[in-house]
Motif scaffolding. Structure first.
Motif, PDB file in Angstrom:
ATOM      1  N   LEU A  41      65.317  43.018  55.546  1.00 52.74           N
ATOM      2  CA  LEU A  41      65.952  43.814  56.592  1.00 52.74           C
ATOM      3  C   LEU A  41      66.183  45.264  56.182  1.00 52.74           C
ATOM      4  N   GLU A  42      66.245  45.524  54.870  1.00 50.77           N
ATOM      5  CA  GLU A  42      66.422  46.913  54.446  1.00 50.77           C
ATOM      6  C   GLU A  42      65.138  47.721  54.658  1.00 50.77           C
ATOM      7  N   ALA A  43      64.016  47.023  54.775  1.00 50.97           N
ATOM      8  CA  ALA A  43      62.735  47.708  54.915  1.00 50.97           C
ATOM      9  C   ALA A  43      62.160  47.615  56.327  1.00 50.97           C
ATOM     10  N   ARG A  44      62.416  46.518  57.020  1.00 47.10           N
ATOM     11  CA  ARG A  44      61.828  46.343  58.353  1.00 47.10           C
ATOM     12  C   ARG A  44      62.685  45.368  59.158  1.00 47.10           C
ATOM     13  N   SER A  45      62.681  45.566  60.473  1.00 48.33           N
ATOM     14  CA  SER A  45      63.511  44.702  61.318  1.00 48.33           C
ATOM     15  C   SER A  45      62.782  43.423  61.724  1.00 48.33           C
ATOM     16  N   LYS A  46      61.448  43.424  61.618  1.00 48.48           N
ATOM     17  CA  LYS A  46      60.692  42.233  62.022  1.00 48.48           C
ATOM     18  C   LYS A  46      60.929  41.091  61.029  1.00 48.48           C
TER      19      LYS A  46
END
Ligand code: SF4
Length: 217
Positions: A41-46
């Motif tokens: 989640l720190e890098a992408r919401s998918k």
């Protein structure tokens, strides 16, 4: 063939270890090509649903919700790595283990009744089976990368079995904090030294990788 799925989780922590992963910069694209960053989640919401092949877990267990969540994560992943000092030893937040949690809460928060915290903050290994402890605050990004690559290659990771502090001592550098501190600090440091956590954790954990690695494709 489907890529191995990697998940990165945050528990009670400062996010520094996750940032170390993001700081890989040059290597991150190659890594993203070799694995599916299914939950980070720190890098992408998918989010891609589990089960996952590798979980990198940052942070300690400090709340009832976290105590439940780590059980769910463990049941959904084949290989779990505790990432950094919070996850492997409790981190700074574990200082509260030596006092009354409520005393601290009243000092810090205007409405401590809203807190939902456990009396102690504990490493991941006190709650579930951890396949590898990777020490460091923050974790060394190249060591984290080496662990993932080793798992992909179905081999034991190359990790140092001692802290970088030892390299410094072997180079003949004095322990500046001790030599430059007042006498009472030096006495205190020497008194608590035998109780410091063993740094052989990485070597110990790594030596047990063989059986765990066999479960990976
Ligand atoms: S180990 Fe250090 S850098 Fe990593 S999350 Fe904990 S406090 Fe932050």
């Amino acid at each position: 063939m489907a890529k191995p799925k990697v998940a990165v989780y945050k528990f009670s922590s400062c996010d520094g270890c996750q940032l170390s992963l993001l700081n890989l910069e040059d290597e991150l694209l190659d890594l993203a090509g070799a694995v599916e960053l299914a939950y980070f989640l720190e890098a992408r919401s998918k989010i891609t649903p589990g089960p996952y092949d590798i979980a990198l877990v940052e942070g300690s267990v400090s709340t009832p919700h976290e105590a439940e969540r780590i059980q769910e994560i463990r049941s959904n992943v084949r290989f779990l790595v505790a990432l950094g000092t919070c996850a492997t030893a409790g981190g700074i937040q574990a200082l509260r283990n030596f006092t009354e949690k409520d005393d601290l809460a009243f000092m810090v928060y205007e409405h401590p009744e809203y807190l939902h915290a456990l009396d102690t903050s504990t490493p991941i290994s006190e709650h579930v089976t951890v396949d590898l402890d990777l020490w460091g605050c923050p974790v060394n990004k190249y060591q984290a990368l080496e662990v993932v690559v080793a798992l992909l290659q179905n081999r034991k990771p190359y990790l140092p079995n001692h802290a970088v502090c030892l390299d410094c001592k072997l180079d003949g550098n004095p322990y500046r904090w001790l030599t430059a501190s007042p006498a009472w600090v030096q006495s205190l440091a020497l008194a608590v030294a035998p109780f410091a956590p063993a740094r052989a954790g990485v070597a110990t954990a790594a030596s047990g990788l063989g059986p765990a690695l066999k479960c990976l494709p």
